[in-house]
Every structure is written in C-alpha cells, then in structure tokens.
Design a protein around this motif. Structure first.
Motif, PDB file in Angstrom:
ATOM      1  N   ARG A  46     -31.652 -33.822  38.041  1.00  0.00           N
ATOM      2  CA  ARG A  46     -32.405 -33.166  36.974  1.00  0.00           C
ATOM      3  C   ARG A  46     -33.637 -33.978  36.585  1.00  0.00           C
ATOM      4  O   ARG A  46     -33.677 -35.201  36.746  1.00  0.00           O
ATOM      5  CB  ARG A  46     -31.530 -32.974  35.735  1.00  0.00           C
ATOM      6  CG  ARG A  46     -30.156 -32.424  36.016  1.00  0.00           C
ATOM      7  CD  ARG A  46     -29.267 -32.432  34.788  1.00  0.00           C
ATOM      8  NE  ARG A  46     -29.638 -31.387  33.852  1.00  0.00           N
ATOM      9  CZ  ARG A  46     -29.189 -31.320  32.613  1.00  0.00           C
ATOM     10  NH1 ARG A  46     -28.387 -32.266  32.154  1.00  0.00           N
ATOM     11  NH2 ARG A  46     -29.545 -30.332  31.823  1.00  0.00           N
TER      12      ARG A  46
ATOM     13  N   VAL B  56     -36.606 -33.882  33.207  1.00  0.00           N
ATOM     14  CA  VAL B  56     -36.977 -33.272  31.929  1.00  0.00           C
ATOM     15  C   VAL B  56     -38.493 -33.120  31.847  1.00  0.00           C
ATOM     16  O   VAL B  56     -39.242 -34.001  32.292  1.00  0.00           O
ATOM     17  CB  VAL B  56     -36.469 -34.138  30.750  1.00  0.00           C
ATOM     18  CG1 VAL B  56     -36.859 -33.531  29.406  1.00  0.00           C
ATOM     19  CG2 VAL B  56     -34.953 -34.305  30.840  1.00  0.00           C
TER      20      VAL B  56
ATOM     21  N   SER C 174     -33.435 -31.663  28.229  1.00  0.00           N
ATOM     22  CA  SER C 174     -33.678 -30.589  29.190  1.00  0.00           C
ATOM     23  C   SER C 174     -33.207 -29.253  28.625  1.00  0.00           C
ATOM     24  O   SER C 174     -32.154 -29.173  27.986  1.00  0.00           O
ATOM     25  CB  SER C 174     -32.946 -30.873  30.506  1.00  0.00           C
ATOM     26  OG  SER C 174     -33.050 -29.776  31.389  1.00  0.00           O
TER      27      SER C 174
ATOM     28  N   ASP D  61     -38.785 -28.169  32.953  1.00  0.00           N
ATOM     29  CA  ASP D  61     -37.484 -28.752  33.280  1.00  0.00           C
ATOM     30  C   ASP D  61     -37.085 -28.368  34.695  1.00  0.00           C
ATOM     31  O   ASP D  61     -37.335 -27.242  35.141  1.00  0.00           O
ATOM     32  CB  ASP D  61     -36.422 -28.242  32.293  1.00  0.00           C
ATOM     33  CG  ASP D  61     -36.700 -28.662  30.864  1.00  0.00           C
ATOM     34  OD1 ASP D  61     -37.097 -29.813  30.655  1.00  0.00           O
ATOM     35  OD2 ASP D  61     -36.524 -27.829  29.960  1.00  0.00           O
TER      36      ASP D  61
ATOM     37  N   THR E  47     -33.788 -28.549  37.545  1.00  0.00           N
ATOM     38  CA  THR E  47     -32.382 -28.841  37.843  1.00  0.00           C
ATOM     39  C   THR E  47     -32.051 -28.303  39.231  1.00  0.00           C
ATOM     40  O   THR E  47     -32.366 -27.155  39.542  1.00  0.00           O
ATOM     41  CB  THR E  47     -31.433 -28.191  36.809  1.00  0.00           C
ATOM     42  OG1 THR E  47     -31.731 -28.688  35.506  1.00  0.00           O
ATOM     43  CG2 THR E  47     -29.980 -28.513  37.146  1.00  0.00           C
TER      44      THR E  47
END
Length: 395
Positions: free
Chosen positions: A188, A190, A197, A383, A385
């Motif tokens: 991940r 941010v 996040s 963000d 992921t």
C-alpha cells in the motif's frame, strides 16, 4: 438435524435436537412474517395529481418501498435457509472410538461424544468431539495432527472451533483440509499529504471452505475516505458471515448508502469468493478498478463498467466466475494504481503482470506497486493498494 439411534440414548444430545427444532420453528415463523411484510411493500398504489413535484416524490417513495420489500424478502430467505440447514451426525465405530480416545488421552487430552459429521452443502466430511485437558497451551491444531495420522485423512480445526483446548470441555469440529491453500500479499501507499489511506481490505474464511477477499476504495482520500471504505467492509463482513450471498449483501449495503443521500460518499467494493476445495472463483465488482488473473496460458484483465455504491437505488454489480488452478495469481487493486500508468493503463499493467517471474505474493504486490509509483515519476497522487492471491495445492 439427523440423529443416529446410539445418540438418542444420550439425554444431552436429545435435548440439543429438541432445542434445534424449537429454533427452527421460530425462524420459519419469523421468515413468514418478513416475507408477508415484504409483499406488503410491493403493493402498488396509484400515483395521481397535477403537481409535477408531488408526482415525482410519490414515485421515489414507491421505488423506496419496493427496495425495502426486496430486502425484507431477502432476510426471510436467509432465515429459511438457516432453518433448513442440517448437520448429520453418525457415531464413530466403537473400536475406532476407543483407539481415538486412548491416543488423545496419552497426550493428556480427554475426548468424549465422538461423531462423524456432514453439513448439508459442505464440501467435506469431518469429525466432532468434546475435548478438555489439564495441560496449558494445548492447541486444537495438535489434536488435528493426531487425528490426521489416526484416521488417514488430512484434518484441520474448523474456523468456528476454539483455538485452544482448555480445562473446561468445549465442542471441536475437525474437517478435511481443502485441496488448495491460498497465500496472500498486500502492498500500500498513502496519497501525498495524507496520513491515512482511504483504501481498506479484508480477508475472511468460512466454515464451508470458502475464502473471501474484499477491497474497497473510499471516495477521496484521508480519514473521511478511510471511514467510508472501512464501514463498507465492516458491514459486508457481517452480512456475508450471517449467510447473505455476495449480490444480496451488495444490494442491501447500496440501499443503505443511497438512503443517506451523501453526495460525496460513494465507495467501491471488489469481492473475490474462492472455493478452496474446487478452485472456483467468483469475482464481484461494484465500481472497482480492473482485476487481473494470471494463469499458465496468459493473463486476463477483468474490468467493469459498474458505478460505485450509493449512486442508484439498485447496485450495478458485475459478477464473473473463473476456474483457478495451482500456481494461478489473482491480483486486485484500487484505481490509484492503474491511474498512475495513465494511457493504456490496463494493457500496460497486464503486460507487466504477464512478465512477472516471482511466485511470492508479497513480493509481487510490492513489485506492482513500485512499478506504478515509478511510472508517475515517484508522485503518489492517490491512495494505492495491491492485493495479491496465489493458489497452491495443499501438501
């Protein structure tokens, strides 16, 4: 519940059967009430009048009533399903029962009430028993290992069984290990200027041998986005664990968000439901970025045109079913990852995944995220992921 003749001699087991029947009758009564209430919301009313605004409001009210009716009928169906569930018990043969009890006793574990079990709709058989021990730190997995050797089947504690065997007797269920095991990895990043996040992910395992992966991208970034996506996953987990199927859960959640009329709260949700016994994978997308499936024959981009949650009264769900095999990779990601690649982002990501040689899901997740960040000059404008699942056959 089906009880064998030997078991009926046991007063405690007979009582359990009676309580189960009483609960079943109550559930069916509740289900009938919800079904009838749901039908009443579907009763159509004539919409008359000359005022355009008044007619529009009445139409919206009528639509809301129909949605509410659908949800009440869905709850009724779930209650009927729970009431109809059957757990078939068959006592363990006397000679085998004595061998199992003696073997467990030699390790300081007291065993009683040994029964073979088969739950309707489950993919595997199992064995149930009441266990206790005077030892400290005795894990249920240790008993599972012993049973595996004694019964000649690879067994594991069911997800609903306690983790430890303690002095107080508890009921444990051990089920056959699924054909496949799934390894996962997450990476991940941010958004610049934010501390939290807005993306959230979760992983659940059901007692029927299904693995659920959930990924949600909240609207915007930061705390508000994180709160929105976190609430979505929390509610999804609760509904899925309660027995609602994927589409029913999505529709109920969508209606709740739509009713709030929040213009800036429209999170996405991706759900992957994987049967670890058969390898069948159901992918449900509601506004999420493309998902990638890497197989031995190539890499598929599973995209979608659906909108996020809460925009329309009825969710736009897109469901795809794929058959996975050992060595296959399933890669879920939020749109921040693909947007970093700009032009032809899905094709570029597919080519990048196709060229991967790594097999460790965590390394793959980190490599994909690094590729996305490098593609946009090291800037993190949203963000990001990456959620990776790799399927392997159980040893």
């Amino acid at each position: 519940m089906v009880i064998g003749k030997r078991e009926q001699k046991n007063p405690e087991q007979k009582l359990c059967a009676q309580v189960s029947m009483l609960c079943r009758q109550k559930l069916l009564g509740y289900a009938e009430s919800f079904e009838e209430l749901g039908r009443s919301f579907h009763d159509e009313t004539r919409i008359v009048g000359d005022d355009r605004q008044s007619i529009l409001e009445k139409c919206l009210l009528q639509q809301s009533r129909q949605v509410m009716g659908d949800h009440l009928q869905t709850v009724a169906r779930i209650m009927e399903q729970v009431a109809g569930e059957e757990m078939c018990y068959r006592p363990v043969e006397e000679k085998r029962r004595k061998n199992l009890v003696q073997a467990l006793h030699s390790e300081g574990i007291a065993a009683a009430e040994l029964c073979y079990i088969r739950k309707k709709g489950a993919a595997a058989n199992g064995i149930s028993m009441i266990l206790s021990t005077e030892r400290s730190g005795c894990k249920a997995s240790q008993a599972a290992d012993m049973l595996t050797v004694l019964l000649g089947k690879h067994l594991q504690p069911s997800p609903g069984s306690p983790y430890l065997i303690e002095r107080e007797p508890h009921c444990f269920q051990f089920t056959e290990e699924p054909k496949y095991v799934a390894l996962t990895g997450v990476s991940r990043a941010v958004k610049e200027g934010e501390k939290i996040s807005g993306d959230q992910y979760a992983m659940l395992e059901s007692e029927k041998g299904r693995l659920l992966l959930l990924l949600s991208d909240g609207t915007g970034a930061g705390e508000d986005a994180s709160r929105g996506s976190g609430r979505v996953l929390d509610l999804m987990e609760k509904m899925l664990e309660a027995g609602f199927d994927t589409e029913e859960s999505v529709n109920m959640l969508n209606s709740a968000l739509y009713a709030q009329n929040e213009e800036e709260d429209h999170p996405t949700v991706d759900i992957c439901s994987l049967d670890l016994y058969s390898g069948e994978c159901e992918i449900c997308k509601v506004g999420g970025a493309a998902t990638f499936l890497k197989e031995s024959v190539g890499t598929e981009c599973i995209g979608g045109e659906s909108l996020p949650l809460g925009i329309f009264q009825k969710a736009q769900t897109e469901v795809r079913v794929r058959q996975l095999a050992a060595g296959d990779l399933l890669i879920m990601m939020t749109d921040g990852v693909l947007d970093a690649l700009e032009d032809d982002c899905e094709e570029r990501m597919r080519d990048m995944i196709e060229a991967l040689e790594e097999q460790n899901p965590q390394e793959i997740a980190e490599k994909i995220l690094s590729y996305a960040i490098c593609s946009c000059g090291g800037r993190i404008r949203d963000d990001m992921t990456v959620f990776v699942l790799c399927l392997w056959e159980n040893a």
